[in-house]
Scaffold this motif. Structure first.
Motif, PDB file in Angstrom:
ATOM      1  N   UNK A 132       0.798  -1.240   0.015  1.00  0.00           N
ATOM      2  CA  UNK A 132       0.010  -0.122   0.161  1.00  0.00           C
ATOM      3  C   UNK A 132       0.771   1.536  -0.184  1.00  0.00           C
ATOM      4  N   UNK A 133       1.815   1.428   0.742  1.00  0.00           N
ATOM      5  CA  UNK A 133       2.912   2.420   0.866  1.00  0.00           C
ATOM      6  C   UNK A 133       3.446   2.902  -0.419  1.00  0.00           C
ATOM      7  N   UNK A 134       3.846   1.683  -1.247  1.00  0.00           N
ATOM      8  CA  UNK A 134       4.418   1.917  -2.518  1.00  0.00           C
ATOM      9  C   UNK A 134       3.439   2.200  -3.450  1.00  0.00           C
ATOM     10  N   UNK A 135       2.269   1.796  -3.499  1.00  0.00           N
ATOM     11  CA  UNK A 135       1.080   2.304  -4.324  1.00  0.00           C
ATOM     12  C   UNK A 135       0.855   3.978  -3.912  1.00  0.00           C
ATOM     13  N   UNK A 136       0.689   4.079  -2.754  1.00  0.00           N
ATOM     14  CA  UNK A 136       0.667   5.599  -2.563  1.00  0.00           C
ATOM     15  C   UNK A 136       1.657   6.203  -3.022  1.00  0.00           C
ATOM     16  N   UNK A 137       2.924   6.097  -2.933  1.00  0.00           N
ATOM     17  CA  UNK A 137       4.043   6.727  -3.542  1.00  0.00           C
ATOM     18  C   UNK A 137       3.900   7.024  -5.028  1.00  0.00           C
ATOM     19  N   UNK A 138       3.527   5.827  -5.725  1.00  0.00           N
ATOM     20  CA  UNK A 138       3.344   5.872  -7.265  1.00  0.00           C
ATOM     21  C   UNK A 138       2.065   6.708  -7.506  1.00  0.00           C
ATOM     22  N   UNK A 139       1.211   6.721  -6.808  1.00  0.00           N
ATOM     23  CA  UNK A 139      -0.048   7.661  -7.015  1.00  0.00           C
ATOM     24  C   UNK A 139       0.208   8.974  -6.850  1.00  0.00           C
ATOM     25  N   UNK A 140       1.012   9.255  -5.900  1.00  0.00           N
ATOM     26  CA  UNK A 140       1.432  10.739  -5.672  1.00  0.00           C
ATOM     27  C   UNK A 140       2.550  11.309  -6.702  1.00  0.00           C
ATOM     28  N   UNK A 141       3.485  10.480  -7.087  1.00  0.00           N
ATOM     29  CA  UNK A 141       4.391  10.884  -8.317  1.00  0.00           C
ATOM     30  C   UNK A 141       3.700  11.094  -9.600  1.00  0.00           C
ATOM     31  N   UNK A 142       2.607  10.090  -9.801  1.00  0.00           N
ATOM     32  CA  UNK A 142       2.002  10.188 -11.095  1.00  0.00           C
ATOM     33  C   UNK A 142       0.930  11.343 -11.340  1.00  0.00           C
ATOM     34  N   UNK A 143       0.340  11.466 -10.163  1.00  0.00           N
ATOM     35  CA  UNK A 143      -0.760  12.382 -10.450  1.00  0.00           C
ATOM     36  C   UNK A 143      -0.139  13.800  -9.786  1.00  0.00           C
ATOM     37  N   UNK A 144       1.029  13.966  -9.345  1.00  0.00           N
ATOM     38  CA  UNK A 144       1.455  15.203  -8.815  1.00  0.00           C
ATOM     39  C   UNK A 144       0.857  15.697  -7.583  1.00  0.00           C
ATOM     40  N   UNK A 145       0.662  14.799  -6.638  1.00  0.00           N
ATOM     41  CA  UNK A 145      -0.058  14.861  -5.421  1.00  0.00           C
ATOM     42  C   UNK A 145       0.879  14.647  -4.178  1.00  0.00           C
ATOM     43  N   UNK A 146       0.684  15.229  -2.883  1.00  0.00           N
ATOM     44  CA  UNK A 146       1.403  15.068  -1.838  1.00  0.00           C
ATOM     45  C   UNK A 146       1.145  13.532  -1.451  1.00  0.00           C
ATOM     46  N   UNK A 147       2.122  12.878  -0.664  1.00  0.00           N
ATOM     47  CA  UNK A 147       1.609  11.497  -0.109  1.00  0.00           C
ATOM     48  C   UNK A 147       0.525  11.453   0.559  1.00  0.00           C
ATOM     49  N   UNK A 148       0.292  12.357   1.440  1.00  0.00           N
ATOM     50  CA  UNK A 148      -0.833  12.539   2.311  1.00  0.00           C
ATOM     51  C   UNK A 148      -2.146  12.420   1.638  1.00  0.00           C
ATOM     52  N   UNK A 149      -2.338  13.403   0.422  1.00  0.00           N
ATOM     53  CA  UNK A 149      -3.499  13.407  -0.348  1.00  0.00           C
ATOM     54  C   UNK A 149      -3.675  12.148  -1.165  1.00  0.00           C
ATOM     55  N   UNK A 150      -2.578  11.535  -1.754  1.00  0.00           N
ATOM     56  CA  UNK A 150      -2.522  10.143  -2.507  1.00  0.00           C
ATOM     57  C   UNK A 150      -3.008   9.340  -1.513  1.00  0.00           C
ATOM     58  N   UNK A 151      -2.715   9.311  -0.330  1.00  0.00           N
ATOM     59  CA  UNK A 151      -3.244   8.125   0.785  1.00  0.00           C
ATOM     60  C   UNK A 151      -4.404   8.485   0.925  1.00  0.00           C
ATOM     61  N   UNK A 152      -5.089   9.567   1.166  1.00  0.00           N
ATOM     62  CA  UNK A 152      -6.567   9.845   1.626  1.00  0.00           C
ATOM     63  C   UNK A 152      -7.329   9.283   0.108  1.00  0.00           C
ATOM     64  N   UNK A 153      -6.862   9.707  -0.964  1.00  0.00           N
ATOM     65  CA  UNK A 153      -7.592   9.418  -2.062  1.00  0.00           C
ATOM     66  C   UNK A 153      -7.556   7.888  -2.202  1.00  0.00           C
ATOM     67  N   UNK A 154      -6.737   7.138  -2.119  1.00  0.00           N
ATOM     68  CA  UNK A 154      -6.617   5.930  -2.018  1.00  0.00           C
ATOM     69  C   UNK A 154      -7.553   5.075  -1.145  1.00  0.00           C
ATOM     70  N   UNK A 155      -7.498   5.558  -0.066  1.00  0.00           N
ATOM     71  CA  UNK A 155      -8.538   5.311   1.108  1.00  0.00           C
ATOM     72  C   UNK A 155      -9.946   5.361   0.844  1.00  0.00           C
ATOM     73  N   UNK A 156     -10.216   6.400   0.183  1.00  0.00           N
ATOM     74  CA  UNK A 156     -11.496   7.023  -0.126  1.00  0.00           C
ATOM     75  C   UNK A 156     -12.054   5.922  -1.262  1.00  0.00           C
ATOM     76  N   UNK A 157     -10.994   5.467  -2.230  1.00  0.00           N
ATOM     77  CA  UNK A 157     -11.581   4.591  -3.168  1.00  0.00           C
ATOM     78  C   UNK A 157     -11.719   3.274  -2.618  1.00  0.00           C
ATOM     79  N   UNK A 158     -10.776   2.800  -2.117  1.00  0.00           N
ATOM     80  CA  UNK A 158     -11.120   1.319  -1.476  1.00  0.00           C
ATOM     81  C   UNK A 158     -12.269   1.372  -0.295  1.00  0.00           C
ATOM     82  N   UNK A 159     -12.612   2.354   0.269  1.00  0.00           N
ATOM     83  CA  UNK A 159     -13.968   2.606   1.210  1.00  0.00           C
ATOM     84  C   UNK A 159     -15.211   2.412   0.440  1.00  0.00           C
ATOM     85  N   UNK A 160     -15.154   3.091  -0.834  1.00  0.00           N
ATOM     86  CA  UNK A 160     -16.342   3.372  -1.889  1.00  0.00           C
ATOM     87  C   UNK A 160     -16.500   1.870  -2.288  1.00  0.00           C
ATOM     88  N   UNK A 161     -15.355   0.991  -2.845  1.00  0.00           N
ATOM     89  CA  UNK A 161     -15.619  -0.221  -3.375  1.00  0.00           C
ATOM     90  C   UNK A 161     -16.125  -1.230  -2.149  1.00  0.00           C
TER      91      UNK A 161
END
Length: 90
Positions: free
Chosen positions: A3-32
Protein backbone atom coordinates in the motif's frame (compact mmCIF):
# COMPACT_ATOMS: atom_id res chain seq x y z
CA UNK A 1 3.80 -3.63 -4.39
CA UNK A 2 2.33 -2.83 -1.01
CA UNK A 3 0.00 0.00 0.00
CA UNK A 4 2.73 2.52 0.84
CA UNK A 5 4.49 1.87 -2.48
CA UNK A 6 1.17 2.31 -4.28
CA UNK A 7 0.60 5.63 -2.50
CA UNK A 8 4.07 6.78 -3.57
CA UNK A 9 3.34 5.83 -7.19
CA UNK A 10 -0.01 7.65 -7.13
CA UNK A 11 1.59 10.75 -5.61
CA UNK A 12 4.33 10.77 -8.23
CA UNK A 13 2.08 10.13 -11.25
CA UNK A 14 -0.73 12.49 -10.19
CA UNK A 15 1.57 15.22 -8.81
CA UNK A 16 -0.01 15.00 -5.34
CA UNK A 17 1.42 14.90 -1.85
CA UNK A 18 1.72 11.46 -0.29
CA UNK A 19 -0.91 12.45 2.29
CA UNK A 20 -3.41 13.43 -0.41
CA UNK A 21 -2.66 10.30 -2.42
CA UNK A 22 -3.18 8.18 0.71
CA UNK A 23 -6.53 9.82 1.44
CA UNK A 24 -7.61 9.34 -2.19
CA UNK A 25 -6.66 5.67 -2.15
CA UNK A 26 -8.43 5.13 1.18
CA UNK A 27 -11.56 6.83 -0.23
CA UNK A 28 -11.56 4.60 -3.32
CA UNK A 29 -11.10 1.43 -1.28
CA UNK A 30 -13.85 2.46 1.15
CA UNK A 31 -16.25 3.19 -1.73
CA UNK A 32 -15.54 -0.21 -3.32
CA UNK A 33 -16.00 -1.95 0.03
CA UNK A 34 -19.32 -0.20 0.77
CA UNK A 35 -20.67 -0.97 -2.70
CA UNK A 36 -19.73 -4.65 -2.44
CA UNK A 37 -21.24 -4.84 1.04
CA UNK A 38 -24.57 -3.75 -0.50
CA UNK A 39 -24.25 -6.60 -3.02
CA UNK A 40 -23.54 -4.36 -6.02
CA UNK A 41 -20.57 -4.45 -8.38
CA UNK A 42 -17.96 -1.80 -9.21
CA UNK A 43 -16.89 -1.61 -12.86
CA UNK A 44 -13.82 0.37 -13.87
CA UNK A 45 -13.84 0.40 -17.67
CA UNK A 46 -10.52 -0.82 -19.02
CA UNK A 47 -9.44 -2.17 -15.62
CA UNK A 48 -12.01 -4.68 -14.42
CA UNK A 49 -15.00 -5.42 -12.24
CA UNK A 50 -15.20 -6.06 -8.52
CA UNK A 51 -18.27 -8.14 -7.62
CA UNK A 52 -19.71 -10.33 -4.88
CA UNK A 53 -19.70 -14.08 -5.42
CA UNK A 54 -21.45 -16.74 -3.39
CA UNK A 55 -19.74 -19.75 -1.91
CA UNK A 56 -22.02 -22.63 -0.97
CA UNK A 57 -21.96 -24.36 2.40
CA UNK A 58 -19.76 -27.41 2.42
CA UNK A 59 -18.12 -29.88 4.71
CA UNK A 60 -14.43 -29.83 5.46
CA UNK A 61 -11.90 -31.43 7.77
CA UNK A 62 -10.11 -30.05 10.77
CA UNK A 63 -6.47 -30.65 9.83
CA UNK A 64 -5.42 -31.11 13.44
CA UNK A 65 -8.02 -33.67 14.52
CA UNK A 66 -9.31 -34.99 11.20
CA UNK A 67 -12.88 -34.37 12.35
CA UNK A 68 -15.47 -33.38 9.77
CA UNK A 69 -16.78 -29.83 10.20
CA UNK A 70 -19.47 -27.79 8.48
CA UNK A 71 -18.32 -24.65 6.69
CA UNK A 72 -21.04 -21.99 6.34
CA UNK A 73 -22.09 -20.44 3.05
CA UNK A 74 -20.41 -17.09 2.47
CA UNK A 75 -20.40 -14.05 0.22
CA UNK A 76 -16.90 -13.43 -1.10
CA UNK A 77 -15.39 -10.50 -3.04
CA UNK A 78 -14.16 -11.34 -6.53
CA UNK A 79 -12.41 -9.48 -9.34
CA UNK A 80 -12.68 -10.01 -13.09
CA UNK A 81 -9.95 -8.29 -15.11
CA UNK A 82 -11.01 -6.17 -18.09
CA UNK A 83 -9.75 -6.60 -21.63
CA UNK A 84 -7.45 -3.56 -21.51
CA UNK A 85 -5.75 -4.83 -18.34
CA UNK A 86 -5.31 -8.29 -19.84
CA UNK A 87 -3.86 -6.79 -23.03
CA UNK A 88 -1.47 -4.55 -21.05
CA UNK A 89 -0.05 -7.56 -19.21
CA UNK A 90 0.39 -9.79 -22.24
Amino acid sequence: MNKSELIEAIAKNADLSKAAAGRALDAVLAAVQQTLKKGNSVTLVGFGTFYVGKRAARSGRNPRTGATIKIKAARVPKFRAGKALKDAIN
